[in-house]
Scaffold this motif. Structure first.
Motif, PDB file in Angstrom:
ATOM      1  N   GLU A 325     -26.420  62.138  73.555  1.00 32.39           N
ATOM      2  CA  GLU A 325     -25.805  63.132  74.438  1.00 32.39           C
ATOM      3  C   GLU A 325     -24.717  62.501  75.300  1.00 32.39           C
ATOM      4  O   GLU A 325     -23.659  63.089  75.521  1.00 32.39           O
ATOM      5  CB  GLU A 325     -26.883  63.763  75.325  1.00 32.39           C
ATOM      6  CG  GLU A 325     -27.828  64.697  74.577  1.00 32.39           C
ATOM      7  CD  GLU A 325     -28.931  65.238  75.477  1.00 32.39           C
ATOM      8  OE1 GLU A 325     -28.915  64.926  76.689  1.00 32.39           O
ATOM      9  OE2 GLU A 325     -29.803  65.966  74.960  1.00 32.39           O
ATOM     10  N   HIS A 326     -24.976  61.286  75.772  1.00 32.60           N
ATOM     11  CA  HIS A 326     -23.988  60.582  76.574  1.00 32.60           C
ATOM     12  C   HIS A 326     -22.728  60.296  75.758  1.00 32.60           C
ATOM     13  O   HIS A 326     -21.599  60.542  76.210  1.00 32.60           O
ATOM     14  CB  HIS A 326     -24.594  59.270  77.081  1.00 32.60           C
ATOM     15  CG  HIS A 326     -23.659  58.448  77.898  1.00 32.60           C
ATOM     16  ND1 HIS A 326     -23.448  57.118  77.675  1.00 32.60           N
ATOM     17  CD2 HIS A 326     -22.852  58.765  78.946  1.00 32.60           C
ATOM     18  CE1 HIS A 326     -22.564  56.653  78.537  1.00 32.60           C
ATOM     19  NE2 HIS A 326     -22.201  57.621  79.306  1.00 32.60           N
ATOM     20  N   ILE A 327     -22.908  59.805  74.550  1.00 32.66           N
ATOM     21  CA  ILE A 327     -21.760  59.499  73.690  1.00 32.66           C
ATOM     22  C   ILE A 327     -21.004  60.775  73.337  1.00 32.66           C
ATOM     23  O   ILE A 327     -19.773  60.783  73.265  1.00 32.66           O
ATOM     24  CB  ILE A 327     -22.243  58.779  72.417  1.00 32.66           C
ATOM     25  CG1 ILE A 327     -22.760  57.382  72.787  1.00 32.66           C
ATOM     26  CG2 ILE A 327     -21.131  58.665  71.387  1.00 32.66           C
ATOM     27  CD1 ILE A 327     -23.535  56.693  71.690  1.00 32.66           C
ATOM     28  N   ALA A 328     -21.730  61.877  73.143  1.00 35.01           N
ATOM     29  CA  ALA A 328     -21.081  63.148  72.796  1.00 35.01           C
ATOM     30  C   ALA A 328     -20.142  63.618  73.896  1.00 35.01           C
ATOM     31  O   ALA A 328     -19.081  64.190  73.621  1.00 35.01           O
ATOM     32  CB  ALA A 328     -22.140  64.211  72.506  1.00 35.01           C
ATOM     33  N   VAL A 329     -20.508  63.380  75.149  1.00 34.67           N
ATOM     34  CA  VAL A 329     -19.630  63.761  76.265  1.00 34.67           C
ATOM     35  C   VAL A 329     -18.328  62.968  76.191  1.00 34.67           C
ATOM     36  O   VAL A 329     -17.234  63.521  76.314  1.00 34.67           O
ATOM     37  CB  VAL A 329     -20.334  63.524  77.617  1.00 34.67           C
ATOM     38  CG1 VAL A 329     -19.366  63.765  78.769  1.00 34.67           C
ATOM     39  CG2 VAL A 329     -21.547  64.433  77.751  1.00 34.67           C
ATOM     40  N   TRP A 330     -18.439  61.672  75.998  1.00 32.26           N
ATOM     41  CA  TRP A 330     -17.243  60.822  75.862  1.00 32.26           C
ATOM     42  C   TRP A 330     -16.389  61.282  74.675  1.00 32.26           C
ATOM     43  O   TRP A 330     -15.162  61.397  74.785  1.00 32.26           O
ATOM     44  CB  TRP A 330     -17.661  59.377  75.622  1.00 32.26           C
ATOM     45  CG  TRP A 330     -18.074  58.604  76.814  1.00 32.26           C
ATOM     46  CD1 TRP A 330     -19.249  58.708  77.513  1.00 32.26           C
ATOM     47  CD2 TRP A 330     -17.324  57.568  77.466  1.00 32.26           C
ATOM     48  NE1 TRP A 330     -19.279  57.792  78.537  1.00 32.26           N
ATOM     49  CE2 TRP A 330     -18.116  57.083  78.533  1.00 32.26           C
ATOM     50  CE3 TRP A 330     -16.075  57.000  77.241  1.00 32.26           C
ATOM     51  CZ2 TRP A 330     -17.691  56.051  79.373  1.00 32.26           C
ATOM     52  CZ3 TRP A 330     -15.645  55.964  78.067  1.00 32.26           C
ATOM     53  CH2 TRP A 330     -16.443  55.514  79.127  1.00 32.26           C
ATOM     54  N   GLU A 331     -17.056  61.490  73.554  1.00 32.83           N
ATOM     55  CA  GLU A 331     -16.334  61.860  72.336  1.00 32.83           C
ATOM     56  C   GLU A 331     -15.560  63.167  72.530  1.00 32.83           C
ATOM     57  O   GLU A 331     -14.387  63.279  72.136  1.00 32.83           O
ATOM     58  CB  GLU A 331     -17.336  62.006  71.184  1.00 32.83           C
ATOM     59  CG  GLU A 331     -16.702  62.339  69.848  1.00 32.83           C
ATOM     60  CD  GLU A 331     -17.743  62.584  68.778  1.00 32.83           C
ATOM     61  OE1 GLU A 331     -17.462  63.373  67.854  1.00 32.83           O
ATOM     62  OE2 GLU A 331     -18.847  61.996  68.874  1.00 32.83           O
ATOM     63  N   GLN A 332     -16.192  64.137  73.154  1.00 38.78           N
ATOM     64  CA  GLN A 332     -15.535  65.424  73.376  1.00 38.78           C
ATOM     65  C   GLN A 332     -14.279  65.259  74.225  1.00 38.78           C
ATOM     66  O   GLN A 332     -13.203  65.787  73.895  1.00 38.78           O
ATOM     67  CB  GLN A 332     -16.507  66.389  74.045  1.00 38.78           C
ATOM     68  CG  GLN A 332     -15.897  67.762  74.348  1.00 38.78           C
ATOM     69  CD  GLN A 332     -16.836  68.618  75.175  1.00 38.78           C
ATOM     70  OE1 GLN A 332     -17.480  68.132  76.102  1.00 38.78           O
ATOM     71  NE2 GLN A 332     -16.928  69.899  74.853  1.00 38.78           N
ATOM     72  N   GLN A 333     -14.398  64.523  75.337  1.00 42.68           N
ATOM     73  CA  GLN A 333     -13.255  64.355  76.230  1.00 42.68           C
ATOM     74  C   GLN A 333     -12.162  63.504  75.592  1.00 42.68           C
ATOM     75  O   GLN A 333     -10.967  63.770  75.776  1.00 42.68           O
ATOM     76  CB  GLN A 333     -13.718  63.728  77.551  1.00 42.68           C
ATOM     77  CG  GLN A 333     -14.681  64.585  78.355  1.00 42.68           C
ATOM     78  CD  GLN A 333     -14.087  65.931  78.748  1.00 42.68           C
ATOM     79  OE1 GLN A 333     -12.886  66.050  78.984  1.00 42.68           O
ATOM     80  NE2 GLN A 333     -14.930  66.948  78.806  1.00 42.68           N
ATOM     81  N   LEU A 334     -12.549  62.494  74.844  1.00 44.36           N
ATOM     82  CA  LEU A 334     -11.553  61.634  74.202  1.00 44.36           C
ATOM     83  C   LEU A 334     -10.773  62.390  73.136  1.00 44.36           C
ATOM     84  O   LEU A 334      -9.546  62.222  73.005  1.00 44.36           O
ATOM     85  CB  LEU A 334     -12.242  60.406  73.587  1.00 44.36           C
ATOM     86  CG  LEU A 334     -11.311  59.371  72.940  1.00 44.36           C
ATOM     87  CD1 LEU A 334     -10.273  58.863  73.944  1.00 44.36           C
ATOM     88  CD2 LEU A 334     -12.113  58.217  72.356  1.00 44.36           C
ATOM     89  N   LYS A 335     -11.443  63.262  72.386  1.00 42.77           N
ATOM     90  CA  LYS A 335     -10.726  64.048  71.373  1.00 42.77           C
ATOM     91  C   LYS A 335      -9.772  65.048  72.019  1.00 42.77           C
ATOM     92  O   LYS A 335      -8.710  65.345  71.460  1.00 42.77           O
ATOM     93  CB  LYS A 335     -11.733  64.782  70.471  1.00 42.77           C
ATOM     94  CG  LYS A 335     -12.415  63.866  69.465  1.00 42.77           C
ATOM     95  CD  LYS A 335     -13.149  64.648  68.392  1.00 42.77           C
ATOM     96  CE  LYS A 335     -14.275  65.467  68.982  1.00 42.77           C
ATOM     97  NZ  LYS A 335     -15.002  66.226  67.947  1.00 42.77           N
ATOM     98  N   LEU A 336     -10.134  65.549  73.191  1.00 45.64           N
ATOM     99  CA  LEU A 336      -9.211  66.437  73.910  1.00 45.64           C
ATOM    100  C   LEU A 336      -8.000  65.665  74.416  1.00 45.64           C
ATOM    101  O   LEU A 336      -6.872  66.174  74.408  1.00 45.64           O
ATOM    102  CB  LEU A 336      -9.938  67.097  75.092  1.00 45.64           C
ATOM    103  CG  LEU A 336     -10.989  68.150  74.738  1.00 45.64           C
ATOM    104  CD1 LEU A 336     -11.766  68.576  75.982  1.00 45.64           C
ATOM    105  CD2 LEU A 336     -10.318  69.364  74.083  1.00 45.64           C
ATOM    106  N   ALA A 337      -8.231  64.435  74.858  1.00 43.03           N
ATOM    107  CA  ALA A 337      -7.122  63.609  75.350  1.00 43.03           C
ATOM    108  C   ALA A 337      -6.280  63.046  74.217  1.00 43.03           C
ATOM    109  O   ALA A 337      -5.079  62.832  74.379  1.00 43.03           O
ATOM    110  CB  ALA A 337      -7.674  62.468  76.202  1.00 43.03           C
TER     111      ALA A 337
END
Length: 386
Positions: A325-337
């Motif tokens: 879940e922690h990695i998913a938060v990072w992944e989501q924001q990084l793909k948006l950026a």
């Protein structure tokens, strides 16, 4: 009765096969949780046959601990002195990716080596760091040259800490590009959207909480398996038998520590993203919070990261879900950026950022200061490609 064709069933490279299989088992299960029987089964031989090559588990572990770094040293020695940074880091990346399944024991498990063996291992890694630092200094002179070299190696070494499925060539490209950005550095400091307030570790007000608070630094220093109930009891002024009134087993104390780490990290993520709308600012805030969390809760973090692999599957599963879940938060924001990234690439980069924090933090001996937090946060942001 016909004699078995021994020569046909005993490959000449059996010792190498044993070391490779053992490296995978030690990386996946941890040194103390792994057994010689399990390693033998992975090779397809009996434990008796395994003991013909290695007298005990420690001897096999020590051999495994040196294999990867020996490969790195040999690979770098083959490069000409004038090799550029891309060639040097590319060679390291190739070795790390090829042996990613057995390389995970270096980050945490090498602490179980005896002092003399650990010193030898450090000397070999110092040669690798020295070679990379030399090229960084030649091509990208400036502040923190050794720290940038170590952080770049942390990017590459992160591949041994996860099992993300991605084509090897693409994986090497993503890791190398990230490591080169980190090694090159950047003149501008990272701009955080606002100061990130981190959750504090709970004050131990109950006996159960006191036991947990005393156990964490002991587990971090000596490793879970080496800490005895007697040590834990002595640390809080109890008789060893009194521990069982609060925790049924020592494993339950470890699980409580891992859950505390996951809870604090989840709070840090929530607080860092509160009212942040820009994806790039969100990633920087995540990086700043994670770096701050790692410096502030170093012992707790090291216990949670190092010991989770050795837990029984049913106890490990909730912790793995929290990590995902922690990695998913990072992944989501990084793909948006960075919309050009696919999910696999983004996940590799997130782990690369974590690798930067571990290796840079160790190089700084986890001495906490605003300057160190800022420097490591900037390295993480560079690894992510923002």
């Amino acid at each position: 009765m016909t004699a078995e064709p021994i020569a046909a069933t005993r490959p000449r490279n059996r010792k190498q096969l044993i070391v490779e299989a053992a490296g995978r088992v030690f990386s996946e299960r941890g040194y103390h949780a792994a057994s010689m029987e399990e390693i033998a089964a992975a090779v397809g031989i009996t434990a008796t046959a395994l003991y013909r090559h290695f007298p005990n588990k420690y001897a096999l572990f020590a051999e495994c601990a040196n294999v990867m770094v020996d490969r790195l040293v040999a690979t770098l020695d083959e490069l000409p002195p004038e090799a550029d940074l891309a060639e040097v880091l590319g060679a390291v990346t190739g070795v790390a990716v090829e042996h990613r399944a057995s390389g995970g024991l270096y980050r945490w498990e090498a602490r179980y080596l005896d002092a003399e063996d650990r010193q030898v291992l450090r000397g070999k890694f110092a040669r690798v760091v020295g070679r990379v630092t030399e090229v960084v200094r030649r091509e990208h002179p400036g502040p923190d040259e050794e720290l940038r070299a170590v952080a770049a190696l942390g990017v590459i070494g992160s591949v041994t800490q996860h099992h993300n499925s991605i084509a090897r060539r693409r994986l090497e490209e993503v890791l190398l590009a990230s490591a080169l950005r980190v090694a090159a550095g950047a003149p501008a400091a990272v701009r955080t959207p606002r100061p990130v307030a981190l959750p504090a570790q709970p004050v131990p007000r109950t006996r159960r909480a006191q036991i947990l608070a005393a156990a964490i630094p002991l587990f971090a220093r000596d490793g879970f398996a080496k800490v005895t109930n007697g040590q834990l009891a002595q640390a809080v002024g109890l008789a060893p038998s009194a521990l069982y009134r609060h925790y049924a087993t020592k494993v339950d104390i470890l699980v409580a520590a891992c859950l505390q780490a996951a809870g604090l990290l989840a709070q840090a993520v929530d607080q860092s993203l509160d009212e942040v709308t820009d994806p790039r600012d969100a990633v920087i805030a995540l990086a700043s919070a994670y770096v701050g969390y790692s410096f502030e809760h170093t012992e707790l973090t090291s216990v949670a990261e190092a010991e989770v692999a050795g837990l029984p599957d049913d106890l490990r599963q909730p912790l793995i879900l929290a990590q995902r879940e922690h990695i998913a938060v990072w992944e989501q924001q990084l793909k948006l950026a960075r919309p050009e990234l696919d999910p696999r690439q983004a996940r590799v980069l997130v782990h690369a950022g974590f690798g930067v924090v571990v290796e840079a933090g160790r190089r700084l001996h986890w001495r906490d200061s605003p300057g160190h937090r800022s420097s490591v946060t900037q390295l993480v942001v560079q690894a992510l490609g923002l």
